[in-house]
Design a protein around this motif. Structure first.
Motif, PDB file in Angstrom:
ATOM      1  N   GLY A 159       0.803  -1.215   0.000  1.00 23.88           N
ATOM      2  CA  GLY A 159       0.000   0.000   0.000  1.00 23.88           C
ATOM      3  C   GLY A 159       0.836   1.266   0.000  1.00 23.88           C
ATOM      4  N   ALA A 160       0.492   2.185   0.929  1.00 25.83           N
ATOM      5  CA  ALA A 160       1.177   3.474   0.998  1.00 25.83           C
ATOM      6  C   ALA A 160       2.650   3.305   1.346  1.00 25.83           C
ATOM      7  CB  ALA A 160       0.497   4.365   2.042  1.00 25.83           C
ATOM      8  N   HIS A 161       2.974   2.269   2.125  1.00 25.14           N
ATOM      9  CA  HIS A 161       4.373   2.042   2.501  1.00 25.14           C
ATOM     10  C   HIS A 161       5.198   1.616   1.288  1.00 25.14           C
ATOM     11  CE1 HIS A 161       3.094   2.473   6.629  1.00 25.14           C
ATOM     12  NE2 HIS A 161       2.149   1.567   6.418  1.00 25.14           N
ATOM     13  N   ARG A 162       4.576   0.890   0.374  1.00 23.75           N
ATOM     14  CA  ARG A 162       5.291   0.534  -0.852  1.00 23.75           C
ATOM     15  C   ARG A 162       5.504   1.777  -1.712  1.00 23.75           C
ATOM     16  NH1 ARG A 162       3.816  -4.112  -5.453  1.00 23.75           N
ATOM     17  NH2 ARG A 162       5.857  -3.970  -6.498  1.00 23.75           N
ATOM     18  N   GLU A 163       4.516   2.648  -1.766  1.00 24.66           N
ATOM     19  CA  GLU A 163       4.672   3.891  -2.519  1.00 24.66           C
ATOM     20  C   GLU A 163       5.835   4.706  -1.955  1.00 24.66           C
ATOM     21  OE1 GLU A 163       0.997   5.937  -2.364  1.00 24.66           O
ATOM     22  OE2 GLU A 163      -0.114   4.447  -3.563  1.00 24.66           O
ATOM     23  N   GLN A 164       5.932   4.781  -0.619  1.00 28.58           N
ATOM     24  CA  GLN A 164       7.018   5.530  -0.005  1.00 28.58           C
ATOM     25  C   GLN A 164       8.370   4.907  -0.336  1.00 28.58           C
ATOM     26  OE1 GLN A 164       6.141   5.718   4.177  1.00 28.58           O
ATOM     27  NE2 GLN A 164       4.243   6.876   3.887  1.00 28.58           N
ATOM     28  N   GLU A 165       8.453   3.582  -0.306  1.00 24.05           N
ATOM     29  CA  GLU A 165       9.718   2.914  -0.593  1.00 24.05           C
ATOM     30  C   GLU A 165      10.122   3.104  -2.054  1.00 24.05           C
ATOM     31  OE1 GLU A 165      13.217   0.744  -0.268  1.00 24.05           O
ATOM     32  OE2 GLU A 165      11.947   1.777   1.196  1.00 24.05           O
ATOM     33  N   LEU A 166       9.163   3.007  -2.964  1.00 22.59           N
ATOM     34  CA  LEU A 166       9.464   3.245  -4.373  1.00 22.59           C
ATOM     35  C   LEU A 166       9.897   4.689  -4.607  1.00 22.59           C
ATOM     36  CD1 LEU A 166       6.586   1.246  -6.109  1.00 22.59           C
ATOM     37  CD2 LEU A 166       9.026   0.695  -6.147  1.00 22.59           C
ATOM     38  N   ALA A 167       9.255   5.617  -3.908  1.00 25.17           N
ATOM     39  CA  ALA A 167       9.640   7.027  -4.018  1.00 25.17           C
ATOM     40  C   ALA A 167      11.067   7.231  -3.529  1.00 25.17           C
ATOM     41  CB  ALA A 167       8.677   7.901  -3.224  1.00 25.17           C
ATOM     42  N   ARG A 168      11.399   6.580  -2.417  1.00 26.63           N
ATOM     43  CA  ARG A 168      12.766   6.686  -1.885  1.00 26.63           C
ATOM     44  C   ARG A 168      13.778   6.097  -2.859  1.00 26.63           C
ATOM     45  NH1 ARG A 168      16.550   3.890  -0.117  1.00 26.63           N
ATOM     46  NH2 ARG A 168      15.379   1.962  -0.450  1.00 26.63           N
ATOM     47  N   MET A 169      13.434   4.950  -3.465  1.00 26.52           N
ATOM     48  CA  MET A 169      14.337   4.320  -4.419  1.00 26.52           C
ATOM     49  C   MET A 169      14.549   5.199  -5.654  1.00 26.52           C
ATOM     50  SD  MET A 169      12.889   0.406  -4.244  1.00 26.52           S
ATOM     51  CE  MET A 169      14.063  -0.239  -5.459  1.00 26.52           C
ATOM     52  N   ALA A 170      13.493   5.876  -6.076  1.00 31.96           N
ATOM     53  CA  ALA A 170      13.556   6.654  -7.322  1.00 31.96           C
ATOM     54  C   ALA A 170      14.221   8.018  -7.135  1.00 31.96           C
ATOM     55  CB  ALA A 170      12.155   6.838  -7.888  1.00 31.96           C
ATOM     56  N   THR A 171      13.931   8.690  -6.018  1.00 28.22           N
ATOM     57  CA  THR A 171      14.399  10.077  -5.865  1.00 28.22           C
ATOM     58  C   THR A 171      15.157  10.332  -4.577  1.00 28.22           C
ATOM     59  OG1 THR A 171      12.389  10.841  -4.723  1.00 28.22           O
ATOM     60  CG2 THR A 171      12.347  10.813  -7.138  1.00 28.22           C
ATOM     61  N   GLY A 172      15.119   9.387  -3.644  1.00 28.85           N
ATOM     62  CA  GLY A 172      15.752   9.622  -2.358  1.00 28.85           C
ATOM     63  C   GLY A 172      14.833  10.280  -1.355  1.00 28.85           C
ATOM     64  N   GLN A 173      13.629  10.658  -1.789  1.00 22.43           N
ATOM     65  CA  GLN A 173      12.647  11.298  -0.911  1.00 22.43           C
ATOM     66  C   GLN A 173      11.412  10.419  -0.811  1.00 22.43           C
ATOM     67  OE1 GLN A 173      13.275  14.181   0.678  1.00 22.43           O
ATOM     68  NE2 GLN A 173      15.287  14.364  -0.313  1.00 22.43           N
ATOM     69  N   ASP A 174      10.980  10.115   0.412  1.00 25.66           N
ATOM     70  CA  ASP A 174       9.808   9.257   0.554  1.00 25.66           C
ATOM     71  C   ASP A 174       8.574  10.001   1.040  1.00 25.66           C
ATOM     72  OD1 ASP A 174      10.533   9.771   3.131  1.00 25.66           O
ATOM     73  OD2 ASP A 174      10.724   7.666   3.759  1.00 25.66           O
ATOM     74  N   ARG A 175       8.692  11.308   1.231  1.00 27.45           N
ATOM     75  CA  ARG A 175       7.533  12.083   1.688  1.00 27.45           C
ATOM     76  C   ARG A 175       7.159  13.189   0.703  1.00 27.45           C
ATOM     77  NH1 ARG A 175       5.206   9.199   5.878  1.00 27.45           N
ATOM     78  NH2 ARG A 175       6.884   8.297   7.149  1.00 27.45           N
ATOM     79  N   ASP A 176       8.058  13.480  -0.219  1.00 25.46           N
ATOM     80  CA  ASP A 176       7.801  14.533  -1.194  1.00 25.46           C
ATOM     81  C   ASP A 176       6.657  14.116  -2.115  1.00 25.46           C
ATOM     82  OD1 ASP A 176       8.718  17.002  -2.710  1.00 25.46           O
ATOM     83  OD2 ASP A 176       8.847  15.452  -4.259  1.00 25.46           O
ATOM     84  N   GLU A 177       5.713  15.001  -2.337  1.00 23.90           N
ATOM     85  CA  GLU A 177       4.517  14.665  -3.108  1.00 23.90           C
ATOM     86  C   GLU A 177       4.857  14.307  -4.548  1.00 23.90           C
ATOM     87  OE1 GLU A 177       0.932  13.440  -3.821  1.00 23.90           O
ATOM     88  OE2 GLU A 177       1.612  14.102  -1.818  1.00 23.90           O
ATOM     89  N   ALA A 178       5.819  15.001  -5.134  1.00 21.47           N
ATOM     90  CA  ALA A 178       6.208  14.685  -6.509  1.00 21.47           C
ATOM     91  C   ALA A 178       6.817  13.282  -6.592  1.00 21.47           C
ATOM     92  CB  ALA A 178       7.200  15.726  -7.024  1.00 21.47           C
ATOM     93  N   SER A 179       7.610  12.915  -5.592  1.00 21.85           N
ATOM     94  CA  SER A 179       8.215  11.579  -5.563  1.00 21.85           C
ATOM     95  C   SER A 179       7.152  10.510  -5.375  1.00 21.85           C
ATOM     96  CB  SER A 179       9.249  11.494  -4.436  1.00 21.85           C
ATOM     97  OG  SER A 179      10.277  12.437  -4.628  1.00 21.85           O
ATOM     98  N   LEU A 180       6.196  10.782  -4.501  1.00 25.85           N
ATOM     99  CA  LEU A 180       5.109   9.827  -4.286  1.00 25.85           C
ATOM    100  C   LEU A 180       4.248   9.686  -5.537  1.00 25.85           C
ATOM    101  CD1 LEU A 180       4.033  10.825  -0.654  1.00 25.85           C
ATOM    102  CD2 LEU A 180       5.203   8.722  -1.363  1.00 25.85           C
ATOM    103  N   ALA A 181       4.050  10.792  -6.258  1.00 22.93           N
ATOM    104  CA  ALA A 181       3.273  10.731  -7.494  1.00 22.93           C
ATOM    105  C   ALA A 181       3.987   9.861  -8.530  1.00 22.93           C
ATOM    106  CB  ALA A 181       3.046  12.142  -8.045  1.00 22.93           C
ATOM    107  N   LEU A 182       5.325   9.944  -8.568  1.00 25.03           N
ATOM    108  CA  LEU A 182       6.101   9.104  -9.475  1.00 25.03           C
ATOM    109  C   LEU A 182       5.947   7.635  -9.105  1.00 25.03           C
ATOM    110  CD1 LEU A 182       8.184   8.586 -11.693  1.00 25.03           C
ATOM    111  CD2 LEU A 182       9.979   9.096 -10.009  1.00 25.03           C
ATOM    112  N   ALA A 183       5.992   7.344  -7.811  1.00 29.33           N
ATOM    113  CA  ALA A 183       5.832   5.957  -7.355  1.00 29.33           C
ATOM    114  C   ALA A 183       4.456   5.419  -7.735  1.00 29.33           C
ATOM    115  CB  ALA A 183       6.039   5.880  -5.845  1.00 29.33           C
ATOM    116  N   ARG A 184       3.424   6.234  -7.543  1.00 32.67           N
ATOM    117  CA  ARG A 184       2.067   5.783  -7.902  1.00 32.67           C
ATOM    118  C   ARG A 184       1.961   5.559  -9.406  1.00 32.67           C
ATOM    119  NH1 ARG A 184       0.683  10.442  -4.500  1.00 32.67           N
ATOM    120  NH2 ARG A 184       0.405   9.699  -2.353  1.00 32.67           N
ATOM    121  N   SER A 185       2.668   6.384 -10.177  1.00 36.27           N
ATOM    122  CA  SER A 185       2.646   6.219 -11.627  1.00 36.27           C
ATOM    123  C   SER A 185       3.290   4.897 -12.036  1.00 36.27           C
ATOM    124  CB  SER A 185       3.378   7.389 -12.289  1.00 36.27           C
ATOM    125  OG  SER A 185       3.497   7.192 -13.688  1.00 36.27           O
ATOM    126  N   LEU A 186       4.388   4.538 -11.383  1.00 42.75           N
ATOM    127  CA  LEU A 186       5.062   3.273 -11.692  1.00 42.75           C
ATOM    128  C   LEU A 186       4.157   2.086 -11.378  1.00 42.75           C
ATOM    129  CD1 LEU A 186       8.648   4.025 -10.324  1.00 42.75           C
ATOM    130  CD2 LEU A 186       7.927   3.903 -12.723  1.00 42.75           C
TER     131      LEU A 186
END
Length: 306
Positions: A258-285
């Motif tokens: 769920g949301a924890h996977r989105e945060q982890e993917l955001a961290r893997m992609a950009t290094g930020q797990d709380r930034d809205e743009a990073s989370l949007a990228l994770a949801r897109s993936l």
């Protein structure tokens, strides 16, 4: 007691151990007495053994040519452009035969002109080896079974299996679980997409694919996503329990959902797990995976990320 310590057995078992040693000595003496007889049998079987070895060598060489063509055609798609795979089967003339008869298998990388760049094991990086292994698995899985050259071929030996057409089959079948370590190293863009597509095809073949990766796009393709690390503080990652917290100084493995996977993917992609743009990228993936045709998706549990 000293004798028991010498033979590493309890004192009460010395008598039984002595009988075992006596039986072992008898077997060794009997084998030595039968050695001339066994050598004579091997000498009589030598022509048949070498004929079968030649037949196996020919089949291996034919398969190697097919595999090389298929793998080489796919190498540019996974970031291995400018090179070709060459597999050579050569006779070693070994005095004894083992599982590989008296063959040696050499795997080399060539340039487009056919010049040898070096052996795969010596010059390829771990990521390149993983991608070559992926292509080999994908190509070999699609190969038809080897057929007998003629109807007069010997029947299957003990432990061998054949299908209805007389082709030898592997009693173990294809590997059930495949691990790939850092298969995404130095790969991105279209090459990464090709790697992901090939991994999905492997999962469709009924194999469990486990990948160790730092790539967010590749991790997003998996049915299940695990994080490995020390002192993990990931709220709610334990079995989806939002009240649980995983924290330990030892290495541990936790699944993110769920949301924890989105945060982890955001961290893997950009290094930020709380930034809205990073989370949007994770949801897109993750959304891209959900939009894949049903036939292209691995079934549940077939592709796991660690």
């Amino acid at each position: 007691e000293a004798l028991a310590r010498k033979h590493a057995v309890p004192a009460g078992s010395l008598e039984a151990h002595a009988k075992d040693l006596e039986a072992e000595l008898y077997d060794l003496e009997d084998a030595m007495a039968r050695l001339p007889e066994i050598e004579g049998e091997l000498l009589q079987l030598a022509p048949e053994i070498h004929a079968l070895s030649e037949k196996v060598r020919s089949a291996r060489a034919e398969t190697a040519r097919t595999v090389c063509e298929r793998v080489s055609s796919l190498m540019p798609d996974v970031g291995l452009s400018g090179r070709r795979l060459d597999i050579t089967v050569r006779q070693t003339f070994a005095p004894t035969l083992d599982l590989f008869s008296d063959d040696a298998i050499d795997m080399r990388l060539l340039d487009q002109e056919g010049l040898v760049l070096g052996h795969v094991g010596e010059m390829a990086s771990s990521g390149e080896k993983a991608r070559l292994l992926l292509l080999l698995h994908a190509c070999i899985t699609d190969l038809p079974p080897q057929q007998e050259a003629d109807a007069s071929a010997p029947s299957a030996a003990p432990g061998e299996q054949r299908d209805d057409d007389g082709a030898f089959t592997d009693p173990l079948g294809p590997p059930k679980v495949i691990f790939f370590d850092e298969i995404d190293a130095h790969v991105g863009g279209a090459a990464m997409q090709a790697v992901g597509q090939t991994l999905r095809r492997q999962a469709q073949n009924g194999q469990q694919v486990v990948i160790i990766t730092h790539s967010a796009p590749l991790a997003a393709l998996a049915d299940r996503h695990f994080v490995v690390g020390r002192d993990l503080k990931l709220e709610g990652v334990s079995a989806g329990n939002t009240d649980a917290t995983a924290a330990s100084e030892e290495v541990c493995v936790v699944e993110v959902r769920g949301a924890h996977r989105e945060q982890e993917l955001a961290r893997m992609a950009t290094g930020q797990d709380r930034d809205e743009a990073s989370l949007a990228l994770a949801r897109s993936l993750l959304a891209q995976r959900l939009e894949l045709p049903e036939a292209a998706k691995p079934s549940v549990g077939d592709a796991s990320l660690m």
